[in-house]
Motif scaffolding. Structure first.
Motif, short mmCIF file in Angstrom:
data_model
loop_
_atom_site.label_atom_id
_atom_site.label_comp_id
_atom_site.label_asym_id
_atom_site.label_seq_id
_atom_site.Cartn_x
_atom_site.Cartn_y
_atom_site.Cartn_z
N UNK A 106 0.85 -1.19 0.00
CA UNK A 106 0.00 0.00 0.00
C UNK A 106 0.89 1.24 0.00
N UNK A 107 0.31 2.36 -0.37
CA UNK A 107 1.00 3.66 -0.32
C UNK A 107 0.02 4.69 0.20
N UNK A 108 0.53 5.61 1.00
CA UNK A 108 -0.31 6.70 1.50
C UNK A 108 0.46 8.01 1.41
N UNK B 273 -7.24 -6.17 2.89
CA UNK B 273 -6.91 -7.59 2.88
C UNK B 273 -7.73 -8.42 3.86
N UNK B 274 -8.59 -7.79 4.63
CA UNK B 274 -9.39 -8.52 5.62
C UNK B 274 -8.74 -8.45 6.98
N UNK B 275 -9.55 -8.72 8.01
CA UNK B 275 -9.08 -8.64 9.39
C UNK B 275 -8.42 -9.96 9.78
N UNK B 276 -7.09 -9.92 9.99
CA UNK B 276 -6.35 -11.10 10.42
C UNK B 276 -5.86 -10.87 11.83
N UNK B 277 -5.04 -11.76 12.29
CA UNK B 277 -4.45 -11.64 13.62
C UNK B 277 -3.94 -10.22 13.84
N UNK C 227 -1.38 2.24 8.30
CA UNK C 227 -1.27 1.12 7.35
C UNK C 227 -2.02 -0.11 7.86
N UNK C 228 -1.89 -0.39 9.15
CA UNK C 228 -2.56 -1.56 9.70
C UNK C 228 -4.08 -1.46 9.52
N UNK C 229 -4.64 -0.30 9.74
CA UNK C 229 -6.07 -0.10 9.53
C UNK C 229 -6.44 -0.27 8.06
N UNK C 230 -5.61 0.24 7.18
CA UNK C 230 -5.87 0.10 5.73
C UNK C 230 -5.75 -1.36 5.31
#
Length: 119
Positions: free
Chosen positions: A40-42, A105-109, A97-100
């Motif tokens: 990703x890029x922001x 990509x879906x909510x993982x661990x 980034x983690x929120x994005x």
């Protein structure tokens, strides 16, 4: 550390990234080449940042890997990646980034694959 981006495509900001376009090769200061996937890029008021996953770091059994966040600098009309020295900024970017990633990509661990390593 400053790395050059060697890629013909600039698909990092598109949500529907073609997997081939999201792989880049970086050359480090010692001339070694490594491949990374652009996750990703922001762009913020602090600048433009990318999250990259080193392809060599993917665990064959779990498929998990750490990612790193780098700043995109323009030097002589070329994009270069640089480490982020500000720990507070790096932590804030990691949270963004983690929120994005949850959205893309879906909510993982919760802590899976998170890394604040510069490069």
């Amino acid at each position: 550390m400053s790395d050059e981006i060697n890629t013909s495509g600039s698909a990092a900001e598109e949500e529907d990234i073609d997997e081939d376009d999201s792989i880049i090769s970086l050359i480090d200061d010692e001339g070694r080449t490594s491949e990374y996937q652009i996750l990703d890029a922001i762009e913020t008021h602090e600048g433009r940042f990318v999250a990259l996953m080193p392809l060599a770091s993917i665990d064959d059994e779990t498929g998990e890997a750490e990612y790193m966040i780098l700043r995109v600098d323009i030097v002589d009309d070329e994009e270069e990646l640089a480490e982020i020295d500000d720990d507070e900024l790096l932590t804030a970017l990691d949270d963004l980034f983690h929120e994005r990633f949850k959205e893309l990509y879906g909510d993982e661990d919760e802590d899976s694959g998170r890394s604040l390593a510069g490069a």
